[in-house]
Design an enzyme around this catalytic site. Structure first.
Site: not given
Length: 347
Positions: A251, A304, A316
């Site tokens: 991420c 994240h 993402h």
């Protein structure tokens, strides 16, 4: 009998180089290759050893099994720096303290034996937010993630344990029925439930990011989103290195690369990215959104990061789908439950 002898633990005396110092008369025991299981599921094999009766695991192998695939080694100081894309961990051979994010963790010193780094089960658990045990019944290494308890180590206080796990001293005392702040080496402390642990320190930090561009803010935001969409469909890998882009991302390597392409430099890992910019509640395209990851971390830390696109959507690098767009992200039950805060980088 011959087969049995081959499986017998071999004991011998060896000088161990620890951070440049030789420790003699340490008893090393080779253990047969062990199955390593995470939450009851076998994932790989690993070769433990025992040093003076304490189980140790090869550090790099354990890190990779747990998704810390970005690994740097400083040969001169025998220091490892690793990340799973969320948190950066630094540990030095022979060191009694390791750095996890911006907190320090007391551990049994890692050992350097025959050009291999080894870490104790306790140290591995403390650094990787897991409970790691050796199961004598079948000779396997059992990893429980996220950690449900913490084993006190020399130098620990309730305050530093609460900092590491993003909770409070009072909550630690409450769940363990402690009447005082006194704790002792080897004591097993239950960790507060995830609902009582959320990492909010980066939310308080407001560090501006250098913006070298002369174009308008709105144009810059659009340019960012255009670059972000270029990688839709790319794969996901925990701790992916920047060299593996654009085929593989985690991420934060994804967000770092996309911002880099519009001339803005942000840190490598999501926890550090969360310390940049300023907190916003009314989101605009290009803002960074931060979440915890409950199936990996019991300490509620930033796990994240994604880029807000506008209209409720987020782009993402997802662990299940790679680079993708999640529509109406905060109406999604999973993401809404794990949402922490957002930061504005472009302004």
């Amino acid at each position: 009998m011959q087969r049995f002898r081959k499986l017998l633990i071999i004991c011998f005396v060896l000088g161990i180089v620890v951070n440049g110092t030789v420790k003699t008369n340490a008893q090393i025991q080779n253990i047969p290759t062990a199955e390593i299981a995470i939450n009851g599921k076998a994932v790989d094999g690993i070769n433990p050893i025992k040093i003076d009766g304490t189980y140790y695991l090869p550090f790099v192998k354990l890190a990779k099994v747990l998704g810390y695939n970005s690994i740097k080694f400083e040969k001169k100081t025998k220091t490892y720096e690793i990340t799973d894309g969320s948190t950066k961990i630094r540990t030095t051979m022979g060191g009694r303290r390791a750095k996890k994010g911006n907190e320090y963790v007391n551990i049994k010193p890692p050992r350097w034996i025959q050009d291999t780094a080894y870490i104790s089960l306790h140290a591995g658990g403390a650094l990787f937010n897991a409970n790691i045990t050796f199961k004598k019944e079948n000779g396997s290494i059992q990893v429980k993630k996220p950690a449900q308890y913490y084993i006190v180590h020399t130098g620990d206080t309730l305050w530093n344990i609460s900092r590491i796990h993003h909770t409070t001293v009072n909550k630690l005392k409450s769940v363990n029925n402690l009447k005082s702040n006194l704790i002792v080496d080897g004591q097993k402390l239950k960790l507060p439930s995830r609902e009582q642990a959320k990492e909010m320190e980066p939310k308080k930090e407001r560090e501006p990011v250098k913006n070298p561009n002369q174009i308008s803010v709105s144009d810059q935001r659009q340019k960012l989103l255009n670059h972000a969409k270029d990688y839709i469909g790319a794969g996901y890998k925990f701790g992916a290195t920047l060299a593996e882009a654009p085929k593989l991302f985690d991420c934060s390597s994804y967000t770092k690369l996309v911002f880099q392409q519009i001339g803005i430099d942000i840190p490598r890992v999501s926890r550090d990215q969360a310390s940049k910019g300023r907190v916003v509640t009314s989101l605009k395209a290009g803002d960074l959104m931060f979440f915890t990851t409950e199936d990996l971390y019991s300490d509620g830390r930033v796990g994240h990061v994604g880029i807000y696109m506008g209209n409720g959507d987020m782009i993402h690098a997802s662990s299940s789908r790679g680079v993708t767009i999640t529509k109406n992200v905060l109406d999604n039950s999973y993401w809404k439950k794990n949402y922490l805060f957002s930061k504005r980088i472009i302004e």
